[in-house]
Motif scaffolding. Structure first.
Motif, mmCIF file in Angstrom:
data_model
loop_
_atom_site.group_PDB
_atom_site.id
_atom_site.type_symbol
_atom_site.label_atom_id
_atom_site.label_comp_id
_atom_site.label_asym_id
_atom_site.label_seq_id
_atom_site.Cartn_x
_atom_site.Cartn_y
_atom_site.Cartn_z
ATOM 1 N N UNK A 53 0.809 -1.222 0.000
ATOM 2 C CA UNK A 53 0.000 0.000 0.000
ATOM 3 C C UNK A 53 0.847 1.279 0.000
ATOM 4 N N UNK A 54 2.150 1.119 -0.120
ATOM 5 C CA UNK A 54 3.101 2.237 -0.234
ATOM 6 C C UNK A 54 2.960 3.273 0.884
ATOM 7 N N UNK A 55 2.831 2.766 2.118
ATOM 8 C CA UNK A 55 2.726 3.672 3.268
ATOM 9 C C UNK A 55 4.040 3.765 4.057
ATOM 10 N N UNK A 56 5.121 3.249 3.467
ATOM 11 C CA UNK A 56 6.461 3.277 4.057
ATOM 12 C C UNK A 56 6.579 2.484 5.350
ATOM 13 N N UNK A 57 5.726 1.490 5.505
ATOM 14 C CA UNK A 57 5.852 0.536 6.588
ATOM 15 C C UNK A 57 5.386 -0.805 6.063
ATOM 16 N N UNK A 58 5.890 -1.861 6.703
ATOM 17 C CA UNK A 58 5.640 -3.212 6.230
ATOM 18 C C UNK A 58 4.948 -3.993 7.340
ATOM 19 N N UNK A 59 3.807 -4.567 7.008
ATOM 20 C CA UNK A 59 3.070 -5.384 7.967
ATOM 21 C C UNK A 59 3.558 -6.827 7.905
ATOM 22 N N UNK A 60 3.176 -7.587 8.900
ATOM 23 C CA UNK A 60 3.494 -9.015 8.923
ATOM 24 C C UNK A 60 2.934 -9.699 7.681
ATOM 25 N N UNK A 61 1.690 -9.395 7.332
ATOM 26 C CA UNK A 61 1.076 -10.016 6.153
ATOM 27 C C UNK A 61 1.792 -9.632 4.868
ATOM 28 N N UNK A 62 2.310 -8.418 4.801
ATOM 29 C CA UNK A 62 3.066 -8.017 3.614
ATOM 30 C C UNK A 62 4.372 -8.808 3.518
ATOM 31 N N UNK A 63 5.013 -9.072 4.645
ATOM 32 C CA UNK A 63 6.213 -9.909 4.628
ATOM 33 C C UNK A 63 5.855 -11.320 4.157
ATOM 34 N N UNK A 64 4.755 -11.854 4.670
ATOM 35 C CA UNK A 64 4.333 -13.197 4.254
ATOM 36 C C UNK A 64 4.078 -13.266 2.747
ATOM 37 N N UNK A 65 3.576 -12.197 2.164
ATOM 38 C CA UNK A 65 3.329 -12.212 0.717
ATOM 39 C C UNK A 65 4.633 -12.369 -0.059
ATOM 40 N N UNK A 66 5.716 -11.816 0.464
ATOM 41 C CA UNK A 66 7.024 -11.986 -0.176
ATOM 42 C C UNK A 66 7.526 -13.408 0.045
ATOM 43 N N UNK A 67 7.355 -13.929 1.249
ATOM 44 C CA UNK A 67 7.803 -15.290 1.571
ATOM 45 C C UNK A 67 7.150 -16.297 0.632
ATOM 46 N N UNK A 68 5.898 -16.080 0.291
ATOM 47 C CA UNK A 68 5.213 -16.975 -0.649
ATOM 48 C C UNK A 68 5.925 -17.044 -1.996
ATOM 49 N N UNK A 69 6.604 -15.963 -2.386
ATOM 50 C CA UNK A 69 7.265 -15.903 -3.692
ATOM 51 C C UNK A 69 8.727 -16.341 -3.655
ATOM 52 N N UNK A 70 9.309 -16.474 -2.468
ATOM 53 C CA UNK A 70 10.747 -16.736 -2.363
ATOM 54 C C UNK A 70 11.236 -18.028 -3.005
ATOM 55 N N UNK A 71 10.472 -19.128 -2.984
ATOM 56 C CA UNK A 71 10.998 -20.338 -3.633
ATOM 57 C C UNK A 71 11.339 -20.142 -5.113
ATOM 58 N N UNK A 72 10.751 -19.146 -5.752
ATOM 59 C CA UNK A 72 11.055 -18.874 -7.158
ATOM 60 C C UNK A 72 12.057 -17.734 -7.315
#
Length: 173
Positions: free
Chosen positions: A66-85
């Motif tokens: 959401x480009x609010x210059x902070x990262x939520x736990x759920x936003x980190x999880x969204x990246x983790x979902x993509x890390x295997x690739x």
């Protein structure tokens, strides 16, 4: 979708990084993390600051949906979902973290350097004497860059509770 194990791993790291415990990761949290690390070393180190603040910039760009210059736990999880690739991204962060952890620049991370890294992340004294031997697969008392890279990948992209990399940031919460 992240598994329960992955959520536990990320909770451990997220909680440690959220220095002000407001439920978000912000630039000030990474400044605090960097300052903890430098305080443990007892010396200013531009490389540590550069790596840690560069990691903040990368995390923010990849996960601040959401480009609010902070990262939520759920936003980190969204990246983790993509890390295997994203093996190259995971390896790049592993290499950067290894370089910072290798305080004496001998190309290896020993048990003391590992403890310092974990205590910097967690912000508290941490007993790593039982964890380090589990990470040190060849039992030589040190982690090479390639060993560290594998452990880092297992932590961030893996989903095997028995994998040594699950403990790369110390025992799970």
């Amino acid at each position: 979708m992240t598994s329960d194990l992955q959520r536990r791993k990320i909770t451990t790291v997220f909680t440690a990084m959220d220095a002000d415990a407001d439920g978000f990761l912000t630039e000030s949290d990474f400044v605090a993390l960097t300052d903890r690390w430098l305080e443990l070393r007892g010396t200013p180190d531009a490389a540590v600051r550069s790596v840690m603040m560069g990691w903040w910039a990368t995390l923010l760009a990849a996960s601040d949906l959401d480009r609010d210059n902070k990262v939520t736990f759920d936003e980190v999880l969204s990246v983790v979902d993509r890390l295997p690739t994203m093996t190259d991204v995971v390896e790049a962060t592993a290499d950067a973290m290894f370089t910072v952890a290798d305080e004496n620049a001998d190309g290896l991370v020993d048990a003391g350097e590992y403890r310092q890294m974990i205590e910097a992340w967690r912000g508290v004294d941490t007993d790593t004497d039982t964890v380090f031997p589990l990470l040190d697969g060849d039992g030589d008392g040190r982690l090479s860059r390639s060993e560290f890279r594998e452990l880092w990948y297992e932590f961030w992209a893996g989903d095997n509770a028995a994998a040594p990399g699950t403990l790369v940031f110390g025992p799970l919460a």
